[in-house]
Write a protein that holds these residues in place. Structure first.
Motif, mmCIF file in Angstrom:
data_model
loop_
_atom_site.group_PDB
_atom_site.id
_atom_site.type_symbol
_atom_site.label_atom_id
_atom_site.label_comp_id
_atom_site.label_asym_id
_atom_site.label_seq_id
_atom_site.Cartn_x
_atom_site.Cartn_y
_atom_site.Cartn_z
ATOM 1 N N ALA A 50 4.206 -0.384 8.557
ATOM 2 C CA ALA A 50 2.751 0.373 9.203
ATOM 3 C C ALA A 50 2.242 1.605 8.725
ATOM 4 N N PRO A 51 3.263 2.604 8.382
ATOM 5 C CA PRO A 51 3.028 3.856 7.932
ATOM 6 C C PRO A 51 2.273 3.915 6.512
ATOM 7 N N HIS A 52 2.568 2.857 5.796
ATOM 8 C CA HIS A 52 1.845 2.921 4.566
ATOM 9 C C HIS A 52 0.577 2.330 4.567
ATOM 10 N N LEU A 53 0.439 1.208 5.334
ATOM 11 C CA LEU A 53 -0.967 0.890 5.743
ATOM 12 C C LEU A 53 -1.846 1.889 6.295
ATOM 13 N N GLU A 54 -1.363 2.885 7.182
ATOM 14 C CA GLU A 54 -2.251 3.929 7.611
ATOM 15 C C GLU A 54 -2.697 4.791 6.581
ATOM 16 N N LYS A 55 -1.687 4.977 5.711
ATOM 17 C CA LYS A 55 -2.096 6.122 4.614
ATOM 18 C C LYS A 55 -3.235 5.469 3.845
ATOM 19 N N ALA A 56 -3.385 4.235 3.658
ATOM 20 C CA ALA A 56 -4.222 3.384 2.775
ATOM 21 C C ALA A 56 -5.505 3.401 3.297
ATOM 22 N N ARG A 57 -5.850 3.591 4.609
ATOM 23 C CA ARG A 57 -6.879 3.164 5.379
ATOM 24 C C ARG A 57 -8.162 4.280 4.951
ATOM 25 N N THR B 102 0.928 -1.071 -0.063
ATOM 26 C CA THR B 102 0.012 -0.111 -0.038
ATOM 27 C C THR B 102 0.870 1.220 -0.022
ATOM 28 N N GLY B 103 2.044 1.150 -0.862
ATOM 29 C CA GLY B 103 2.809 2.318 -0.927
ATOM 30 C C GLY B 103 2.075 3.279 -1.955
ATOM 31 N N ASP B 104 2.677 4.224 -2.514
ATOM 32 C CA ASP B 104 2.332 5.289 -3.574
ATOM 33 C C ASP B 104 1.397 4.261 -4.567
ATOM 34 N N ARG B 105 1.902 3.511 -5.303
ATOM 35 C CA ARG B 105 1.545 2.933 -6.223
ATOM 36 C C ARG B 105 0.070 1.985 -5.939
ATOM 37 N N ARG C 256 -1.776 2.618 -3.272
ATOM 38 C CA ARG C 256 -2.979 3.361 -2.830
ATOM 39 C C ARG C 256 -3.605 3.907 -4.029
ATOM 40 N N THR C 257 -2.954 4.076 -5.026
ATOM 41 C CA THR C 257 -3.537 4.601 -6.481
ATOM 42 C C THR C 257 -4.215 3.294 -7.131
ATOM 43 N N LEU C 258 -3.908 2.268 -7.138
ATOM 44 C CA LEU C 258 -4.718 1.085 -7.487
ATOM 45 C C LEU C 258 -5.854 0.787 -6.680
ATOM 46 N N ILE C 259 -5.755 1.136 -5.280
ATOM 47 C CA ILE C 259 -7.016 0.970 -4.412
ATOM 48 C C ILE C 259 -7.985 1.741 -4.872
ATOM 49 N N GLN C 260 -7.762 3.180 -5.241
ATOM 50 C CA GLN C 260 -8.559 4.112 -5.637
ATOM 51 C C GLN C 260 -9.210 3.555 -7.030
ATOM 52 N N ASN C 261 -8.388 3.230 -8.130
ATOM 53 C CA ASN C 261 -9.021 2.784 -9.353
ATOM 54 C C ASN C 261 -9.836 1.448 -9.040
ATOM 55 N N ILE C 262 -9.477 0.391 -8.314
ATOM 56 C CA ILE C 262 -10.525 -0.710 -7.871
ATOM 57 C C ILE C 262 -11.755 -0.111 -7.447
ATOM 58 N N ALA C 263 -11.715 0.904 -6.614
ATOM 59 C CA ALA C 263 -13.014 1.244 -5.951
ATOM 60 C C ALA C 263 -14.031 1.923 -6.782
ATOM 61 N N LYS C 264 -13.554 2.174 -8.068
ATOM 62 C CA LYS C 264 -14.497 2.721 -9.016
ATOM 63 C C LYS C 264 -14.861 1.862 -10.055
ATOM 64 N N THR C 265 -14.478 0.617 -10.055
ATOM 65 C CA THR C 265 -14.783 -0.095 -11.069
ATOM 66 C C THR C 265 -16.044 -0.829 -10.671
#
Length: 420
Positions: A81-88, A54-57, A59-68
């Protein structure tokens, strides 16, 4: 196909663009597009995806998936942990979170995983997912070595699961239109492709107190990345193979640490020539200290040029006839005309600056679109045809290019690759 045809939202993409490009030539060159065109993604019964990384890329993919229309993020995982928190904030309150990908796989409730981890972990993470009975979508490049790439393909085949790699240009309407017009012969025979991806930044990220440089800047180290070749070049090598409808016969090149002398191990400047059957060539450059020419591909044929990244097609302009040459032809034909004494006898062969014609541009996100295609592949239990072969060959080409630069010699295309 006009600009109006390409003023598309993602909602009409599969139904309109892919159907419009599904000619006989396109069916051979982009069979995944034709297959996806027949699908009708449902808003119900979405494919449940776990995201590993859940790094920068990621998190971008998570946003893409959410719109499908046919996929959803059901779990996320990162060992930092910081990457995981940014993705929440990008997932639902009930989305499960994990610090270990194996714990996420063991917890069940997933249909597929998305892998957005450092390159050297792609193979291991995909193997674990296949062993758990899941389908896999993985960021490009496929793996850190040619052997890893082949093993990923073989494991997907043996498990009868989908393995899709993130080459989003294969779902990009402008690229599909460019390919359609190329196959129709509009630019004649392609003899050369020039591709570049130039940036002006160090690629180095600040390292927090709770992390190591190798953890944050893994792209700069040889054990975890091939740098420009795997992080950027794979995209454009796939485009080259696609438009030339072939894989290279051999590659030669030169790589150097030319500007950013900061302890990194990967090249910051690469220049390669990929040779194809019939003398055709793809000339590729990438560097990190000048962004003037950015990211582009120039697909050059005998009748014209296509630049899909810029969304333009250009026809060849007939060469200018010099005044003295014209007079010579007139004399030979017995014709007379006024000859201006000050007429040009030589024209500098500068780049042609005609505006060309638009290939079409619209409001869509090809990364999102490829996930809708992945969702339908998972639902059907079989991969979109032809997609994995393109990704595999692009990864092999990038890694072979790295080897050619390291060894300082031309290398031929491997003959012992996995059959797809």
């Amino acid at each position: 196909m006009t600009d109006t045809d390409f003023e598309l939202s993602r909602r009409s993409f599969l139904d309109r663009v892919l159907v419009a490009t599904a000619s006989a030539g396109m069916a051979a060159a982009a069979p995944w597009a034709v297959s996806a065109a027949g699908a009708a993604p449902s808003k119900t019964d979405r494919i449940r995806i776990g995201v590993i990384g859940t790094g920068d890329r990621g998190r971008t993919l998570i946003q893409n998936i959410a719109k499908t229309r046919n996929c959803m993020v059901a779990a996320i995982c990162d060992n930092y942990a910081p990457h995981l928190e940014k993705a929440r904030p990008y997932v639902g309150a009930t989305t499960r979170t994990f610090a270990d990908h194996r714990a996420m796989l063991d917890a069940g409730g997933l249909d597929a995983v998305v892998i957005a981890t450092p390159l050297d972990r792609h193979a291991r993470h995909s193997f674990d997912a296949f062993d758990a009975g899941l389908h896999v979508w993985c960021e490009k490049a496929m793996g850190r070595t040619i052997a890893d790439c082949g093993a990923m393909v073989k494991r997907a085949q043996d498990s009868r699961k989908v393995l899709q790699i993130g080459h989003q240009r294969m779902f990009h309407p402008t690229y599909l239109n460019a390919l359609r017009r190329t196959k129709a012969g509009e630019i004649g025979s392609i003899t050369q492709i020039r591709a570049s991806w130039h940036r002006n930044n160090s690629w180095r990220r600040p390292v927090p107190a709770d992390a190591t440089d190798r953890q944050i800047n893994w792209r700069l180290y040889r054990d975890s990345s091939a740098g420009l070749m795997t992080e950027l070049a794979t995209h454009q090598l796939q485009v080259g193979n696609w438009f030339l409808d072939a894989v290279p016969t051999r590659v030669m090149g030169s790589g150097s640490l030319c500007f950013w002398k900061d302890g990194r191990e990967v090249y910051d400047h690469v220049a390669l020539i990929y040779e194809y059957a019939g003398g055709r060539k793809l000339i590729y450059t990438s560097l990190l200290n000048n962004a003037r020419y950015g990211c582009e591909e120039q697909i050059q044929g005998s009748k014209g040029t296509i630049e899909p990244e810029l969304g333009r097609i250009y026809q060849e302009i007939p060469a200018k006839v010099l005044a003295l040459q014209r007079m010579q032809k007139d004399v030979a034909r017995g014709h007379k005309r006024t000859v201006p004494i000050g007429g040009a006898t030589w024209f500098p062969e500068l780049p042609v600056t005609t505006p060309g014609e638009s290939l079409g541009w619209g409001e869509y996100d090809e990364t999102l679109l490829q996930f809708e295609g992945f969702g339908e592949a998972v639902r059907a239990g079989k991969p979109l045809p032809g997609l994995l072969a393109q990704a595999y060959n692009a990864s092999v080409a990038s890694l072979l290019g790295e080897q050619a630069m390291d060894r300082g010699t031309a290398l031929t295309w491997p003959t012992s690759l996995v059959a797809i």
